[in-house]
Design a protein around this motif. Structure first.
Motif, short mmCIF file in Angstrom:
data_model
loop_
_atom_site.label_atom_id
_atom_site.label_comp_id
_atom_site.label_asym_id
_atom_site.label_seq_id
_atom_site.Cartn_x
_atom_site.Cartn_y
_atom_site.Cartn_z
N TYR A 163 0.92 -1.27 0.13
CA TYR A 163 0.06 0.06 0.05
C TYR A 163 0.78 1.26 0.10
CZ TYR A 163 -3.58 -3.27 1.29
OH TYR A 163 -4.56 -4.29 1.38
N ARG A 164 0.38 2.31 -0.82
CA ARG A 164 1.31 3.67 -0.82
C ARG A 164 0.15 4.54 0.16
NH1 ARG A 164 4.80 3.89 -4.92
NH2 ARG A 164 4.24 6.36 -5.34
N ALA A 165 0.75 5.32 0.85
CA ALA A 165 0.07 6.52 1.63
C ALA A 165 0.68 7.78 1.43
CB ALA A 165 0.04 6.21 3.10
N LEU A 166 -0.17 8.68 1.24
CA LEU A 166 0.22 10.07 0.99
C LEU A 166 0.10 10.95 2.18
CD1 LEU A 166 1.23 11.94 -1.39
CD2 LEU A 166 -1.13 12.59 -1.65
N LYS A 167 1.22 11.58 2.69
CA LYS A 167 1.44 12.70 3.79
C LYS A 167 1.56 13.71 3.19
CE LYS A 167 4.76 12.80 6.68
NZ LYS A 167 5.69 12.08 7.92
N THR A 168 0.60 14.99 3.50
CA THR A 168 0.87 16.18 3.40
C THR A 168 1.11 17.20 4.33
OG1 THR A 168 -1.61 16.76 3.27
CG2 THR A 168 -0.58 15.91 1.13
N ALA A 169 1.74 18.26 4.04
CA ALA A 169 2.07 19.16 5.24
C ALA A 169 1.94 20.58 4.25
CB ALA A 169 3.51 19.19 5.51
N PHE A 170 0.86 21.43 4.89
CA PHE A 170 0.94 22.86 4.52
C PHE A 170 1.89 23.50 4.67
CE2 PHE A 170 -0.75 27.25 5.34
CZ PHE A 170 -1.08 27.37 4.14
N LEU A 171 2.55 24.34 3.63
CA LEU A 171 3.63 25.14 3.74
C LEU A 171 3.13 26.62 4.07
CD1 LEU A 171 5.94 23.71 0.92
CD2 LEU A 171 6.17 23.24 3.60
N LYS A 172 2.58 27.26 3.07
CA LYS A 172 2.03 28.57 3.28
C LYS A 172 1.30 28.93 2.18
CE LYS A 172 6.02 30.41 0.44
NZ LYS A 172 7.30 31.28 0.43
N ALA A 173 0.35 30.06 2.04
CA ALA A 173 -0.59 30.53 1.12
C ALA A 173 0.13 31.78 0.51
CB ALA A 173 -1.90 30.88 1.77
#
Length: 241
Positions: free
Chosen positions: A171-181
């Protein structure tokens, strides 16, 4: 699903209030339909799909259980030499009502799933993904940019793909992190300029895989745009690997 919540207790604790349970199911589905009409896909669509899978599994298990219950003769057809049997559920059991409610509810749930899928497919078609610059061989970490047209912002994220294995599959999982707007005038910067700025700010990825998403939709970001974007990015990465 904070209002009129659909949960397993609604289906598995059926006693004398069968019609009330039906009413609650329809009320919850009506709330979900209203959210779909306001272009909010998640968490409803994934919750409905998971609920349908669970209910179908319970239905199958009840069918198997019924086959193990004692049976009594219901009718004897002497002409055709056929004996009909019926299952005898134990006294006080609500299993038959549970089964009836699930049987009744599944078509209603599936109709709402189709409604959500139609909205999802429309959003998916209206979102484009583009590679920014030259992609490296290593794609499991990088950046992506997504417009939030409701807020007139471009949101920048970092992503990381993790792989884990079960006994049956990988299985592949995607982890995301907000950087800026980026606001208004800043969003006019080219995707490549934004990528170069991120490289200067974070030197751990000298040539990061970077993707830019474009859409004209002004749908809710967290409930619709972002979940579709993440799925689209996972598909892109899977095809490239």
């Amino acid at each position: 699903m904070s209002r009129n919540t659909l949960n397993l207790d609604l289906f598995t604790q059926v006693q004398s209030d069968f019609e009330m349970r039906q009413y609650k199911v329809l009320a919850a589905l009506k709330t979900i339909s209203e959210d779909f009409q306001h272009n909010r896909i998640y968490p409803h669509l994934s919750d409905l799909i998971e609920l349908r899978t669970t209910l179908l599994d319970i239905k199958k298990r009840l069918e198997d259980l019924r086959n193990d219950f004692p049976k009594r003769i219901k009718n004897i057809d002497l002409v055709n030499k056929i004996i009909e049997h019926e299952v005898v559920f134990v006294d006080g059991s609500d299993l038959s009502r549970v089964e009836d409610l699930i049987e009744w509810a599944i078509p209603h749930i599936e109709a709402k799933i189709e409604e959500g899928k139609a909205l999802y497919e429309y959003v998916d078609e209206e979102i484009r993904i583009e590679e920014v610059g030259i992609l490296p061989n290593y794609l499991d970490e990088g950046y992506f940019f997504v417009p939030d047209n409701e807020e007139a912002k471009l949101l920048l994220f970092e992503y990381e793909v993790s792989i884990f294995e079960s006994a049956q599959d990988e299985y592949r999982a995607l982890k995301t992190a907000f950087l800026k707007a980026l606001h208004q005038g800043q969003v006019l910067l080219s995707p490549n300029s934004i990528k170069l700025e991120l490289i200067r700010e974070n030197q751990k990825l000298p040539n990061p895989a970077t993707y830019s998403f474009q859409t004209k939709l002004d749908f809710p970001f967290n409930e619709t745009i972002f979940p579709v974007v993440k799925r689209k990015l996972m598909q892109q990465l899977a095809e490239a690997s």
